[in-house]
Design a protein around this motif. Sequence first.
Motif, PDB file in Angstrom:
ATOM      1  N   THR A  89       0.803  -1.227   0.000  1.00  0.00           N
ATOM      2  CA  THR A  89       0.000   0.000   0.000  1.00  0.00           C
ATOM      3  C   THR A  89       0.836   1.278   0.000  1.00  0.00           C
ATOM      4  O   THR A  89       0.354   2.325  -0.399  1.00  0.00           O
ATOM      5  CB  THR A  89      -0.939   0.040   1.221  1.00  0.00           C
ATOM      6  OG1 THR A  89      -0.159  -0.068   2.414  1.00  0.00           O
ATOM      7  CG2 THR A  89      -1.951  -1.091   1.156  1.00  0.00           C
ATOM      8  N   GLU A  90       2.064   1.193   0.430  1.00  0.00           N
ATOM      9  CA  GLU A  90       2.936   2.365   0.539  1.00  0.00           C
ATOM     10  C   GLU A  90       3.970   2.317  -0.580  1.00  0.00           C
ATOM     11  O   GLU A  90       5.144   2.035  -0.357  1.00  0.00           O
ATOM     12  CB  GLU A  90       3.635   2.387   1.903  1.00  0.00           C
ATOM     13  CG  GLU A  90       2.690   2.391   3.080  1.00  0.00           C
ATOM     14  CD  GLU A  90       2.342   3.783   3.535  1.00  0.00           C
ATOM     15  OE1 GLU A  90       2.938   4.753   3.040  1.00  0.00           O
ATOM     16  OE2 GLU A  90       1.468   3.894   4.403  1.00  0.00           O
ATOM     17  N   VAL A  91       3.518   2.578  -1.814  1.00  0.00           N
ATOM     18  CA  VAL A  91       4.366   2.422  -2.992  1.00  0.00           C
ATOM     19  C   VAL A  91       4.359   3.697  -3.815  1.00  0.00           C
ATOM     20  O   VAL A  91       3.320   4.326  -3.994  1.00  0.00           O
ATOM     21  CB  VAL A  91       3.878   1.238  -3.863  1.00  0.00           C
ATOM     22  CG1 VAL A  91       4.757   1.077  -5.090  1.00  0.00           C
ATOM     23  CG2 VAL A  91       3.850  -0.053  -3.058  1.00  0.00           C
ATOM     24  N   ALA A  92       5.534   4.057  -4.316  1.00  0.00           N
ATOM     25  CA  ALA A  92       5.661   5.217  -5.213  1.00  0.00           C
ATOM     26  C   ALA A  92       6.596   4.854  -6.357  1.00  0.00           C
ATOM     27  O   ALA A  92       7.371   3.896  -6.266  1.00  0.00           O
ATOM     28  CB  ALA A  92       6.208   6.425  -4.467  1.00  0.00           C
ATOM     29  N   ASN A  93       6.515   5.639  -7.409  1.00  0.00           N
ATOM     30  CA  ASN A  93       7.440   5.522  -8.527  1.00  0.00           C
ATOM     31  C   ASN A  93       8.318   6.766  -8.539  1.00  0.00           C
ATOM     32  O   ASN A  93       7.808   7.887  -8.403  1.00  0.00           O
ATOM     33  CB  ASN A  93       6.675   5.413  -9.852  1.00  0.00           C
ATOM     34  CG  ASN A  93       7.606   5.238 -11.022  1.00  0.00           C
ATOM     35  OD1 ASN A  93       8.479   4.364 -11.014  1.00  0.00           O
ATOM     36  ND2 ASN A  93       7.438   6.057 -12.042  1.00  0.00           N
ATOM     37  N   ILE A  94       9.614   6.578  -8.702  1.00  0.00           N
ATOM     38  CA  ILE A  94      10.526   7.720  -8.804  1.00  0.00           C
ATOM     39  C   ILE A  94      10.520   8.159 -10.264  1.00  0.00           C
ATOM     40  O   ILE A  94      11.110   7.508 -11.131  1.00  0.00           O
ATOM     41  CB  ILE A  94      11.934   7.368  -8.289  1.00  0.00           C
ATOM     42  CG1 ILE A  94      11.847   6.950  -6.817  1.00  0.00           C
ATOM     43  CG2 ILE A  94      12.879   8.553  -8.495  1.00  0.00           C
ATOM     44  CD1 ILE A  94      13.147   6.473  -6.210  1.00  0.00           C
ATOM     45  N   ALA A  95       9.815   9.241 -10.520  1.00  0.00           N
ATOM     46  CA  ALA A  95       9.628   9.750 -11.874  1.00  0.00           C
ATOM     47  C   ALA A  95      10.970  10.164 -12.476  1.00  0.00           C
ATOM     48  O   ALA A  95      11.765  10.844 -11.845  1.00  0.00           O
ATOM     49  CB  ALA A  95       8.666  10.932 -11.858  1.00  0.00           C
ATOM     50  N   GLY A  96      11.204   9.713 -13.686  1.00  0.00           N
ATOM     51  CA  GLY A  96      12.454  10.045 -14.372  1.00  0.00           C
ATOM     52  C   GLY A  96      13.597   9.119 -14.045  1.00  0.00           C
ATOM     53  O   GLY A  96      14.656   9.183 -14.673  1.00  0.00           O
ATOM     54  N   GLY A  97      13.419   8.252 -13.043  1.00  0.00           N
ATOM     55  CA  GLY A  97      14.394   7.234 -12.701  1.00  0.00           C
ATOM     56  C   GLY A  97      15.773   7.751 -12.318  1.00  0.00           C
ATOM     57  O   GLY A  97      15.944   8.887 -11.877  1.00  0.00           O
ATOM     58  N   ILE A  98      16.766   6.884 -12.506  1.00  0.00           N
ATOM     59  CA  ILE A  98      18.147   7.229 -12.157  1.00  0.00           C
ATOM     60  C   ILE A  98      18.646   8.380 -13.020  1.00  0.00           C
ATOM     61  O   ILE A  98      19.494   9.171 -12.595  1.00  0.00           O
ATOM     62  CB  ILE A  98      19.082   5.995 -12.256  1.00  0.00           C
ATOM     63  CG1 ILE A  98      20.458   6.266 -11.614  1.00  0.00           C
ATOM     64  CG2 ILE A  98      19.269   5.565 -13.695  1.00  0.00           C
ATOM     65  CD1 ILE A  98      20.489   6.129 -10.142  1.00  0.00           C
ATOM     66  N   ASP A  99      18.086   8.524 -14.220  1.00  0.00           N
ATOM     67  CA  ASP A  99      18.476   9.626 -15.091  1.00  0.00           C
ATOM     68  C   ASP A  99      18.101  10.959 -14.439  1.00  0.00           C
ATOM     69  O   ASP A  99      18.913  11.889 -14.413  1.00  0.00           O
ATOM     70  CB  ASP A  99      17.828   9.485 -16.462  1.00  0.00           C
ATOM     71  CG  ASP A  99      18.382  10.469 -17.462  1.00  0.00           C
ATOM     72  OD1 ASP A  99      19.594  10.379 -17.767  1.00  0.00           O
ATOM     73  OD2 ASP A  99      17.609  11.330 -17.931  1.00  0.00           O
ATOM     74  N   ALA A 100      16.899  11.050 -13.899  1.00  0.00           N
ATOM     75  CA  ALA A 100      16.483  12.270 -13.197  1.00  0.00           C
ATOM     76  C   ALA A 100      17.281  12.446 -11.906  1.00  0.00           C
ATOM     77  O   ALA A 100      17.632  13.563 -11.535  1.00  0.00           O
ATOM     78  CB  ALA A 100      14.990  12.222 -12.898  1.00  0.00           C
ATOM     79  N   TRP A 101      17.588  11.331 -11.229  1.00  0.00           N
ATOM     80  CA  TRP A 101      18.372  11.404  -9.988  1.00  0.00           C
ATOM     81  C   TRP A 101      19.755  11.963 -10.300  1.00  0.00           C
ATOM     82  O   TRP A 101      20.307  12.756  -9.544  1.00  0.00           O
ATOM     83  CB  TRP A 101      18.463  10.031  -9.332  1.00  0.00           C
ATOM     84  CG  TRP A 101      18.753  10.073  -7.863  1.00  0.00           C
ATOM     85  CD1 TRP A 101      19.781  10.707  -7.246  1.00  0.00           C
ATOM     86  CD2 TRP A 101      17.983   9.461  -6.822  1.00  0.00           C
ATOM     87  NE1 TRP A 101      19.727  10.512  -5.891  1.00  0.00           N
ATOM     88  CE2 TRP A 101      18.628   9.756  -5.604  1.00  0.00           C
ATOM     89  CE3 TRP A 101      16.841   8.676  -6.803  1.00  0.00           C
ATOM     90  CZ2 TRP A 101      18.155   9.292  -4.373  1.00  0.00           C
ATOM     91  CZ3 TRP A 101      16.379   8.220  -5.590  1.00  0.00           C
ATOM     92  CH2 TRP A 101      17.024   8.532  -4.386  1.00  0.00           C
ATOM     93  N   ALA A 102      20.333  11.562 -11.436  1.00  0.00           N
ATOM     94  CA  ALA A 102      21.649  12.069 -11.835  1.00  0.00           C
ATOM     95  C   ALA A 102      21.590  13.572 -12.087  1.00  0.00           C
ATOM     96  O   ALA A 102      22.568  14.287 -11.824  1.00  0.00           O
ATOM     97  CB  ALA A 102      22.143  11.341 -13.080  1.00  0.00           C
TER      98      ALA A 102
END
Length: 111
Positions: A89-102
């Motif tokens: 129930t406590e789930v999210a998606n990191i938008a843009g992935g590792i590319d956005a994190w970089a």
Amino acid sequence: MIDQIRPADVADWFAQNPRATPVVLDVREPWELQTASIQPKGFTLATIPMNEIPARISELNADQRIACLCHHGARSLRVAAFLVQNGFTEVANIAGGIDAWAGHDPSIPRY
């Protein structure tokens, strides 16, 4: 609905439920992890390639807050949806992935 969070907002999303152990679930392939990875800061990093999630779902705890990560956000969104379908129930998606994190953390190489 699955939350879409930017890399800069991961800590804030985790802080919304301080009782749940925060986990970033990186669903990229091993060669991708060798190319670019994040360092766990305030969360646990779990690495399970997307195609192994169904067989290894027992390694995850449905009571944890899990933010899914991949290269650009498509695979991780599919994994997040799979987790929700399986009782998480406590789930999210990191938008843009590792590319956005970089883009947020210049110590992470882009590929």
